[in-house]
Design an enzyme around this catalytic site. Structure first.
Site, short mmCIF file in Angstrom:
data_model
loop_
_atom_site.label_atom_id
_atom_site.label_comp_id
_atom_site.label_asym_id
_atom_site.label_seq_id
_atom_site.Cartn_x
_atom_site.Cartn_y
_atom_site.Cartn_z
N CYS A 59 0.89 -1.16 0.00
CA CYS A 59 0.00 0.00 0.00
C CYS A 59 0.93 1.21 0.00
O CYS A 59 1.62 1.49 0.99
CB CYS A 59 -0.90 0.00 1.23
N SER A 60 0.98 1.92 -1.12
CA SER A 60 1.98 2.97 -1.30
C SER A 60 1.82 4.10 -0.30
O SER A 60 0.72 4.33 0.24
CB SER A 60 1.90 3.53 -2.72
#
Length: 381
Positions: free
Chosen positions: A91-92
């Site tokens: 999850c950036s």
């Protein structure tokens, strides 16, 4: 205990303050899509490897969900037998997501193809900004896609999610006004350009060599070419079909063809700085580099290797000086020195002054300041 909503507001405020988030419609999407819906309750880890568990340590889990840091949600493609410890899905970081979406210059009515669904958070943000029916997201990993779909349901978002190899885009939904890749590419896939309308944008993390990536925004032209600037450094996991092989430093016992002493300042240090490393990776073809301890624990040494394995070099301490060793048909350290000298002669430009053109036949050329400026052809891998 801070609620998720208060943490979310604080995160958005910080993104505004940093300049990563400016567009008010995009900010509304960030407010509408809680990030913690897209962080697994169990099994995720921070980039430092600390495990996150919503049941055993809920505060810590929620803190991580609203920190401006990436969260790793898959290791080694989910294969426990590989045991390499390589992150393969995340999850950036919110600041990075905001930068990419701002770079895409989204407008009402746009249709977007996202390459790499990941946890689904980016797809949900796009859907909140443009409408669920305006977003298609492609993911190659079935387990990752299953998790993303469940998270999207929790968030009440319904973009179209497709299992497939994002390198080929999704022609059934084309054409798109924007293609946004959440994976790094060295060669921009032709499908991404073909499936984008003339004047549309392809936004992606581009890299000449692993570890030296930039955010690229390419405008698609009517002749099938695409060109545009780099917008600063950005690191992402690579497109699966373009994953580099494992690093191959020369073995310690390898005998050089040439040895010479280097006098003056540390020759390794400039290559640990992103602007220099980026310029060199653009100018030197088909190579890689890395650091490892010098023999006898006397500091560090730099190693270089050609991707075909036929040439190598290393630079290591030699008393008050440094020793450069190289072997093979290419003199890699000479090439790196020449590239640095060229960069200095150009005034030491930052990565933001460079850009990329992908020709209709797929040839890649990195240029300085303008597409007609000084340039470096990028060889096929």
């Amino acid at each position: 205990m801070l609620s998720a909503a208060r943490r979310q507001r604080a995160l958005i405020d910080s993104l505004y303050a940093s300049g990563a988030l400016c567009d008010r419609r995009l900010a509304a999407a960030f407010r509408a899509v809680p990030r913690h819906f897209f962080v697994p309750l169990h099994g995720a880890v921070t980039t430092s490897g600390s495990p996150l568990d919503a049941d055993r340590a809920p505060e810590r889990w929620l803190d991580a969900a609203y920190a401006d840091e990436p969260i790793v949600v898959q290791i080694d493609d989910g294969d426990p037998e590989r045991a390499e410890g390589v992150p393969t899905s995340s999850c950036s970081a919110p600041g990075v997501v905001a930068r990419m979406l701002e770079a895409a210059r989204l407008r009402d009515g746009h249709r977007v193809l996202e390459v790499g669904t990941g946890t689904g958070w980016n797809a949900a943000l796009l859907a909140a900004r443009l409408g669920d029916d305006r977003v298609v997201s492609v993911e190659i990993d079935p387990g990752v896609l299953e998790g993303a779909r469940a998270a999207l349901v929790r968030a009440g978002r319904t973009p179209r999610t497709v299992r497939g190899d994002g390198e080929f885009g999704y022609p059934e939904g084309a054409p798109y006004d924007r293609v946004i890749a959440t994976c790094a590419a060295t060669r921009v896939p032709r499908a991404w350009i073909r499936q984008t309308v003339e004047g549309g944008l392809v936004v992606l993390p581009w890299t000449a060599m692993e570890g030296a990536g930039v955010l690229a925004r390419l405008t698609v032209h009517g002749d099938g070419a695409a060109s545009g600037p780099f917008l600063g450094g950005l690191g992402f996991m690579p497109l699966r079909s373009q994953r580099p092989g494992p690093p191959a430093p020369p073995p310690p016992e390898a005998e050089p063809d040439e040895t010479r002493l280097l006098h003056g300042p540390d020759p390794i240090e400039p290559l640990t700085r992103f602007p220099t490393a980026f310029a060199v990776t653009v100018a030197v073809r088909r190579w890689r580099m890395g650091l490892r301890p010098a023999p006898g624990g006397t500091g560090r040494q730099l190693w270089l290797a050609s991707r075909d394995g036929g040439s190598w070099a290393r630079v290591l301490p030699a008393g008050p000086a440094w020793r450069a060793e190289q072997a093979g048909p290419r003199s890699l350290w000479d090439e790196v020195e020449d590239a640095q000298e060229e960069w200095r002669a150009l005034g030491g430009p930052s990565p933001e002054r460079y850009g990329l053109t992908v020709a209709p036949d797929g040839r890649h050329r990195v240029w300085l300041d303008t597409p007609d400026g000084p340039g470096w052809d990028q060889e096929e891998e």
